[in-house]
Design an enzyme around this catalytic site. Sequence first.
Site, PDB file in Angstrom:
ATOM      1  N   CYS A 294      16.670  10.653   5.541  1.00  0.00           N
ATOM      2  CA  CYS A 294      15.968   9.575   4.837  1.00  0.00           C
ATOM      3  C   CYS A 294      16.972   8.913   3.893  1.00  0.00           C
ATOM      4  O   CYS A 294      17.573   9.597   3.060  1.00  0.00           O
ATOM      5  CB  CYS A 294      14.792  10.178   4.056  1.00  0.00           C
ATOM      6  SG  CYS A 294      13.911   8.951   3.065  1.00  0.00           S
TER       7      CYS A 294
ATOM      8  N   CYS B 117       5.214  -0.438  -7.064  1.00  0.00           N
ATOM      9  CA  CYS B 117       4.014   0.297  -6.633  1.00  0.00           C
ATOM     10  C   CYS B 117       3.638   1.314  -7.712  1.00  0.00           C
ATOM     11  O   CYS B 117       4.494   2.014  -8.258  1.00  0.00           O
ATOM     12  CB  CYS B 117       4.271   0.997  -5.298  1.00  0.00           C
ATOM     13  SG  CYS B 117       4.753  -0.136  -3.989  1.00  0.00           S
TER      14      CYS B 117
ATOM     15  N   CYS C 152       4.716   5.161  -7.605  1.00  0.00           N
ATOM     16  CA  CYS C 152       6.076   5.462  -7.148  1.00  0.00           C
ATOM     17  C   CYS C 152       7.053   5.614  -8.310  1.00  0.00           C
ATOM     18  O   CYS C 152       7.174   4.734  -9.156  1.00  0.00           O
ATOM     19  CB  CYS C 152       6.558   4.366  -6.205  1.00  0.00           C
ATOM     20  SG  CYS C 152       8.271   4.574  -5.712  1.00  0.00           S
TER      21      CYS C 152
ATOM     22  N   GLY D 194      13.970   1.944  -2.669  1.00  0.00           N
ATOM     23  CA  GLY D 194      14.071   0.519  -2.367  1.00  0.00           C
ATOM     24  C   GLY D 194      13.155   0.054  -1.251  1.00  0.00           C
ATOM     25  O   GLY D 194      12.604   0.849  -0.495  1.00  0.00           O
ATOM     26  N   GLU D 195      12.986  -1.264  -1.179  1.00  0.00           N
ATOM     27  CA  GLU D 195      12.229  -1.921  -0.104  1.00  0.00           C
ATOM     28  C   GLU D 195      13.265  -2.480   0.870  1.00  0.00           C
ATOM     29  O   GLU D 195      13.943  -3.487   0.576  1.00  0.00           O
ATOM     30  CB  GLU D 195      11.353  -3.029  -0.715  1.00  0.00           C
ATOM     31  CG  GLU D 195      10.838  -4.080   0.241  1.00  0.00           C
ATOM     32  CD  GLU D 195      10.026  -3.543   1.418  1.00  0.00           C
ATOM     33  OE1 GLU D 195       8.937  -3.018   1.200  1.00  0.00           O
ATOM     34  OE2 GLU D 195      10.499  -3.692   2.568  1.00  0.00           O
TER      35      GLU D 195
ATOM     36  N   SER E 223      10.664   1.426   6.820  1.00  0.00           N
ATOM     37  CA  SER E 223       9.386   1.444   6.112  1.00  0.00           C
ATOM     38  C   SER E 223       9.296   0.231   5.197  1.00  0.00           C
ATOM     39  O   SER E 223      10.266  -0.113   4.526  1.00  0.00           O
ATOM     40  CB  SER E 223       9.309   2.730   5.284  1.00  0.00           C
ATOM     41  OG  SER E 223       8.188   2.694   4.439  1.00  0.00           O
TER      42      SER E 223
ATOM     43  N   SER F 209       3.488   0.850   4.514  1.00  0.00           N
ATOM     44  CA  SER F 209       2.793   1.541   3.422  1.00  0.00           C
ATOM     45  C   SER F 209       1.477   0.821   3.174  1.00  0.00           C
ATOM     46  O   SER F 209       1.474  -0.306   2.676  1.00  0.00           O
ATOM     47  CB  SER F 209       3.650   1.502   2.153  1.00  0.00           C
ATOM     48  OG  SER F 209       4.866   2.152   2.393  1.00  0.00           O
ATOM     49  N   LEU F 210       0.380   1.471   3.506  1.00  0.00           N
ATOM     50  CA  LEU F 210      -0.920   0.808   3.404  1.00  0.00           C
ATOM     51  C   LEU F 210      -1.632   1.199   2.104  1.00  0.00           C
ATOM     52  O   LEU F 210      -1.921   0.354   1.266  1.00  0.00           O
ATOM     53  CB  LEU F 210      -1.762   1.173   4.633  1.00  0.00           C
ATOM     54  CG  LEU F 210      -2.966   0.298   4.909  1.00  0.00           C
ATOM     55  CD1 LEU F 210      -2.577  -1.164   5.086  1.00  0.00           C
ATOM     56  CD2 LEU F 210      -3.709   0.788   6.157  1.00  0.00           C
ATOM     57  N   HIS F 211      -1.952   2.449   1.993  1.00  0.00           N
ATOM     58  CA  HIS F 211      -2.439   3.052   0.738  1.00  0.00           C
ATOM     59  C   HIS F 211      -3.813   2.597   0.250  1.00  0.00           C
ATOM     60  O   HIS F 211      -4.317   3.128  -0.746  1.00  0.00           O
ATOM     61  CB  HIS F 211      -1.430   2.884  -0.402  1.00  0.00           C
ATOM     62  CG  HIS F 211      -0.042   3.294  -0.055  1.00  0.00           C
ATOM     63  ND1 HIS F 211       0.246   4.407   0.706  1.00  0.00           N
ATOM     64  CD2 HIS F 211       1.173   2.736  -0.333  1.00  0.00           C
ATOM     65  CE1 HIS F 211       1.556   4.508   0.865  1.00  0.00           C
ATOM     66  NE2 HIS F 211       2.139   3.511   0.254  1.00  0.00           N
TER      67      HIS F 211
ATOM     68  N   ASN G 251       2.212  13.504  -5.259  1.00  0.00           N
ATOM     69  CA  ASN G 251       2.854  14.572  -6.007  1.00  0.00           C
ATOM     70  C   ASN G 251       3.103  14.058  -7.424  1.00  0.00           C
ATOM     71  O   ASN G 251       3.978  13.214  -7.608  1.00  0.00           O
ATOM     72  CB  ASN G 251       4.184  14.895  -5.313  1.00  0.00           C
ATOM     73  CG  ASN G 251       4.509  16.353  -5.405  1.00  0.00           C
ATOM     74  OD1 ASN G 251       3.884  17.088  -6.177  1.00  0.00           O
ATOM     75  ND2 ASN G 251       5.473  16.780  -4.625  1.00  0.00           N
TER      76      ASN G 251
HETATM   77  S1  SF4 Z   1       8.345  -0.338  -2.119  1.00  0.00           S
HETATM   78 FE1  SF4 Z   1       8.699   1.873  -1.877  1.00  0.00          FE
HETATM   79  S2  SF4 Z   1      10.395   2.337  -3.307  1.00  0.00           S
HETATM   80 FE2  SF4 Z   1       9.559   0.328  -3.885  1.00  0.00          FE
HETATM   81  S3  SF4 Z   1       8.060   0.756  -5.502  1.00  0.00           S
HETATM   82 FE3  SF4 Z   1       6.925   0.676  -3.555  1.00  0.00          FE
HETATM   83  S4  SF4 Z   1       6.882   2.810  -2.801  1.00  0.00           S
HETATM   84 FE4  SF4 Z   1       8.465   2.696  -4.402  1.00  0.00          FE
END
Ligand code: SF4
Length: 400
Positions: A125, A136, A139, A189-190, A221, A243-245, A322
Amino acid sequence: MTDIREEPAAAGAATSVVREDDRVNLLDFDLEGLTAWCASHGEKAFRATQLARWLHRHVEGDFEQMTNLAKSFRAKLAELAKIEPPQPIAEKKSADGTRKWLFDVGNGNAVESVFIPEDDRGTLCISTQAGCAMGCLFCSTGKQGFNRNLRTSEIVGQLWWAERELRRDRGITDPNDRVISNVVLMGMGEPLQNLDNVIPALKLFLDDNGYGLSRRRVTVSTSGLVRQMDKLAEAAPVALAVSLHAADDALRDKLMPVNRKHPLADLMAACRRYLKVAPRDFITFEYVMLGGINDGLDEADKLIELVRRENVPCKFNLIPFNPFTQSDLRKPERDRVLAFCRRLNEAGIVTTVRKTRGDDIDAACGQLAGEVRDRTRRAERLAQQKAEAAVILQKGLGTR
Ligand code: SF4
């Protein structure tokens, strides 16, 4: 003392002065870039291919060891180029075999890579930015704010370094005997906010003269940047995890600020477009489960309704949250996670719960930010995010 010398002029370019520190980092190039650089120094295309194989299949860091390159070419490389991955400043090994490296990327910034061994694969990863601008709520990386995009060499260099270390540890010398079989861009990061550097890195991961991974074994991702998803589809359509959430815009707006710009209907349309070129016939949805926020069966039902209505073939990966020190969000109860997983599976949507790996070394994504210096308005962001989390916790789902 700084070494200054004349560099042979590239085609059409004026003669330039090159300092030792200005040597090109060959890890910045995909094969096309390496071929162009070699051509600009009078070398044929097959030399670039040979060089790429030494760099990425043999993971060789010393030009003198590249024995099938002409001596004159090796001398030229030593003068004009370097092989410089980011340097690790910390390394941790878990009892379960998980390894984590923290890489220095300058100016007090560091990024992490995590290697997760399994019976049938070895997954690395890797990070694509120092910090992250997406903010987010759940995060740890997002709470640091954004520092900068990583260069291609810093992205590729994480794989280069990890593969080299792991092969050394196992005494592997055959370049075809790789330890890392899968790469996921799910670290800090994104990735889609750094496409200029991510695309050449992906091309190198896929190239037979590079790391030779299949598109199914490389996953990007994203938090849901829809226009960039289209660009990725065009340039390097690897596997995609989104990433849906949350199952509706009201909650997703609160958990992920990106949703205010690209709401769920737009995101689902982008997923459908991506599926036309994806190496798998489904999208993986990541779903972090937050205790008391999005872990109820009513939320599972809404998710089922969403993906059916939007007609997006998918799998779900549930990630029990977590908790980390700067967050007031709660870990979900195990029973609720299992019930949620069961509900989706019963609806015919393949759903798994992410296994926790490397607990003893804080290797889970988003848990390692404490080791990285914050270069941005951390205190302000933290206060704002804590306030938002408190509102959601206090009012629960009833506010939406
Ligand atoms: S995009 Fe990924 S690394 Fe960036 S804040 Fe959201 S979860 Fe965290």
